[in-house]
Design an enzyme around this catalytic site. Structure first.
Site, short mmCIF file in Angstrom:
data_model
loop_
_atom_site.label_atom_id
_atom_site.label_comp_id
_atom_site.label_asym_id
_atom_site.label_seq_id
_atom_site.Cartn_x
_atom_site.Cartn_y
_atom_site.Cartn_z
N CYS A 115 0.88 -1.20 -0.08
CA CYS A 115 -0.22 -0.20 0.08
C CYS A 115 0.92 1.26 -0.02
O CYS A 115 0.28 2.21 -0.26
CB CYS A 115 -0.94 0.01 1.24
N HIS A 255 -3.71 6.78 2.98
CA HIS A 255 -4.04 5.39 2.34
C HIS A 255 -5.25 4.76 2.83
O HIS A 255 -5.84 5.03 3.97
CB HIS A 255 -3.09 4.24 2.71
N ASN A 285 -10.27 -0.99 -0.12
CA ASN A 285 -8.71 -0.87 0.02
C ASN A 285 -8.12 -1.15 -1.30
O ASN A 285 -8.18 -2.53 -1.85
CB ASN A 285 -8.36 -1.70 1.10
O1 UT7 Z 1 -3.91 -1.88 3.19
C1 UT7 Z 1 -3.00 -2.19 4.27
C2 UT7 Z 1 -2.95 -2.24 5.81
N1 UT7 Z 1 -4.46 -2.91 5.97
C3 UT7 Z 1 -5.14 -2.46 7.22
O2 UT7 Z 1 -4.63 -1.48 7.66
C4 UT7 Z 1 -6.24 -3.24 7.72
C5 UT7 Z 1 -6.27 -2.94 9.08
N2 UT7 Z 1 -7.15 -3.66 9.88
C6 UT7 Z 1 -8.65 -3.28 9.73
O3 UT7 Z 1 -8.82 -2.56 9.20
C7 UT7 Z 1 -9.58 -4.07 10.62
O4 UT7 Z 1 -8.70 -4.88 11.82
C8 UT7 Z 1 -10.24 -5.27 10.01
C9 UT7 Z 1 -11.50 -4.46 9.34
C10 UT7 Z 1 -9.55 -5.96 9.25
C11 UT7 Z 1 -11.21 -5.98 11.11
O5 UT7 Z 1 -11.84 -5.03 12.19
P1 UT7 Z 1 -11.59 -5.30 13.73
O6 UT7 Z 1 -12.68 -4.49 14.43
O7 UT7 Z 1 -10.17 -5.12 13.94
O8 UT7 Z 1 -12.40 -6.66 13.85
P2 UT7 Z 1 -11.66 -8.07 14.27
O9 UT7 Z 1 -10.54 -8.66 13.54
O10 UT7 Z 1 -11.17 -7.76 16.07
O11 UT7 Z 1 -12.91 -9.06 14.47
C12 UT7 Z 1 -13.94 -8.67 15.44
C13 UT7 Z 1 -15.11 -9.81 15.12
C14 UT7 Z 1 -14.60 -11.24 15.18
O12 UT7 Z 1 -15.46 -12.08 15.86
P3 UT7 Z 1 -15.49 -12.48 17.25
O13 UT7 Z 1 -14.39 -13.29 17.33
O14 UT7 Z 1 -15.56 -11.17 18.05
O15 UT7 Z 1 -16.79 -13.19 17.30
C15 UT7 Z 1 -14.50 -11.45 13.57
O16 UT7 Z 1 -14.71 -12.77 13.49
O17 UT7 Z 1 -15.76 -9.47 13.92
C16 UT7 Z 1 -15.64 -10.70 13.20
N3 UT7 Z 1 -15.29 -10.26 11.59
C17 UT7 Z 1 -16.53 -10.32 10.94
N4 UT7 Z 1 -17.82 -10.31 10.98
C18 UT7 Z 1 -18.66 -9.95 10.04
C19 UT7 Z 1 -14.34 -10.32 10.85
N5 UT7 Z 1 -14.75 -10.04 9.73
C20 UT7 Z 1 -16.08 -9.95 9.58
C21 UT7 Z 1 -16.98 -9.81 8.56
N6 UT7 Z 1 -18.31 -9.85 8.75
N7 UT7 Z 1 -16.55 -9.52 7.40
#
Ligand code: UT7
Length: 328
Positions: A115, A255, A285
């Site tokens: 990125c 970004h 993204n």
């Molecule tokens: O471009 C390069 C750099 N990339 C980034 O900077 C991305 C950085 N990370 C993020 O943007 C976020 O961490 C994500 C959008 C990828 C994830 O968001 P989060 O708030 O960090 O969620 P998490 O990974 O902590 O997951 C929270 C919950 C989990 O469920 P439990 O374990 O709490 O029951 C996941 O399984 O959300 C669940 N989850 C989803 N639920 C519905 C993860 N993805 C999804 C989804 N739909 N698509």
């Protein structure tokens, strides 16, 4: 001899017609529009058709940038294409773009910095122009990320989209163009965001493909935290080096990884949301393409005026991060 300043002379962008909405994703993976919107800000992303490839969008974006810069492709000295999703392993996507543009005088190469690739490209272009080795440099960020997305992994498949953005850099008058640029990486964080298959280490066999080794894997929550801190820190560094403060920034184009990352970084920098550009709702993204697409959308919308101070910052796999501050 005084140093030549390098600035952006023209910008362009291009993306596939195909759209993948949150409603479409609800039908193929266990997710919801509500989760995607509140956790990321994304409503839709562009998705290339199976017969479309990265350089096609790169060429479209480049043609626009070249025309707006008012130069001839034959005048371009260097083509830098930032991509982690090249057309093929060899030759570089930059060489394929060069042939299409008939920019036969140029040297051409790809930049693999995820990125941060477009800002890495601006940094190299700036140095080549200031050092007198190049007059006009074409910098492109172009990706077809949806080809490397595992549509059974809801934690990544909702995030990524396709597209390309480009800029022609060249000499500008003193006090304008790139005021400060910094690029960084830390390979110790390789496994935060990576695709292990397809290379000499991970291999490319029926087995690795069946296992999905070529798909992006990300520890999203950890990436989120480092991304916010790194983008804010490096933005402060370039502002400080340029002798500017956050209140001097007319437009901040970060970004586009997550609306919550954009909001957190802007808040840490104290740049008011009215001066922050976001297109994540429409594009998701797009990795190296996100900043140049955003920049060109701002140019087209008249959000960039001569003399404006523009800050851009990025974070991506590697891990890599970078920032640039320029006067338009
Ligand atoms: O471009 C390069 C750099 N990339 C980034 O900077 C991305 C950085 N990370 C993020 O943007 C976020 O961490 C994500 C959008 C990828 C994830 O968001 P989060 O708030 O960090 O969620 P998490 O990974 O902590 O997951 C929270 C919950 C989990 O469920 P439990 O374990 O709490 O029951 C996941 O399984 O959300 C669940 N989850 C989803 N639920 C519905 C993860 N993805 C999804 C989804 N739909 N698509």
């Amino acid at each position: 001899m005084s140093k030549v300043n390098a600035g952006i002379l023209g910008t362009g962008h291009s993306y596939p017609k195909g759209v993948l909405t949150n409603a479409d994703l609800e039908k193929i993976v266990d997710t919801s529009d509500e989760w995607i919107t509140t956790r990321t800000g994304i409503k839709q992303r562009r998705k290339a058709a199976p017969d479309e490839y990265t350089s096609q969008f790169a060429v479209g974006a480049s043609r626009e940038a070249i025309e707006r810069a008012g130069i001839d492709p034959a005048e371009i000295d260097l083509i830098l294409c930032a991509t982690v999703t090249p057309d093929q392993i060899l030759p570089s996507t930059a060489c394929l773009i060069q042939a299409e543009l008939e920019a036969h005088k140029a040297a051409a190469m790809d930049i693999v910095a995820a990125c941060s690739g477009f800002l890495y490209g601006l940094s190299i272009a700036g140095a080549m122009i200031s050092g007198g080795q190049s007059k006009y440099v074409l910098v492109i960020g172009a990706e077809i990320l949806t080809r490397y997305v595992d549509y059974t992994d809801r934690s990544t498949c909702v995030l990524f989209g396709d597209g390309a953005g480009a800029a022609i850099l060249g000499p500008v008058e003193s006090g304008r163009g790139i005021l400060s640029v910094k690029i960084r990486s830390d390979g110790r964080y390789e496994k935060q965001l990576y695709a292990p298959g397809g290379g000499t280490k991970g291999g490319f066999t029926a087995e690795t493909i069946a296992r999905g080794d070529h798909f992006f894997k990300m520890k999203g929550h950890e990436v989120f935290k480092i991304a916010v801190r790194s983008m804010a820190d490096i933005s402060r560094e370039v502002l400080c080096e340029a002798g500017l403060k956050a209140e001097d920034v007319d437009l901040f184009i970060p970004h586009q990884a997550n609306q919550r990352i954009t909001d957190a970084v802007s808040e840490m920098l104290k740049v008011d949301s009215s001066r922050v550009y976001s297109n994540i709702a429409m594009h998701g993204n797009t990795s190296s393409a996100s900043i140049p697409i955003g920049l060109d959308e701002c140019v087209e919308a008249g959000r960039v005026r001569q003399g404006d101070v523009i800050l851009m910052a990025s974070f991506g796999g590697g891990v890599t991060w970078s920032a640039v501050v320029m006067r338009w």
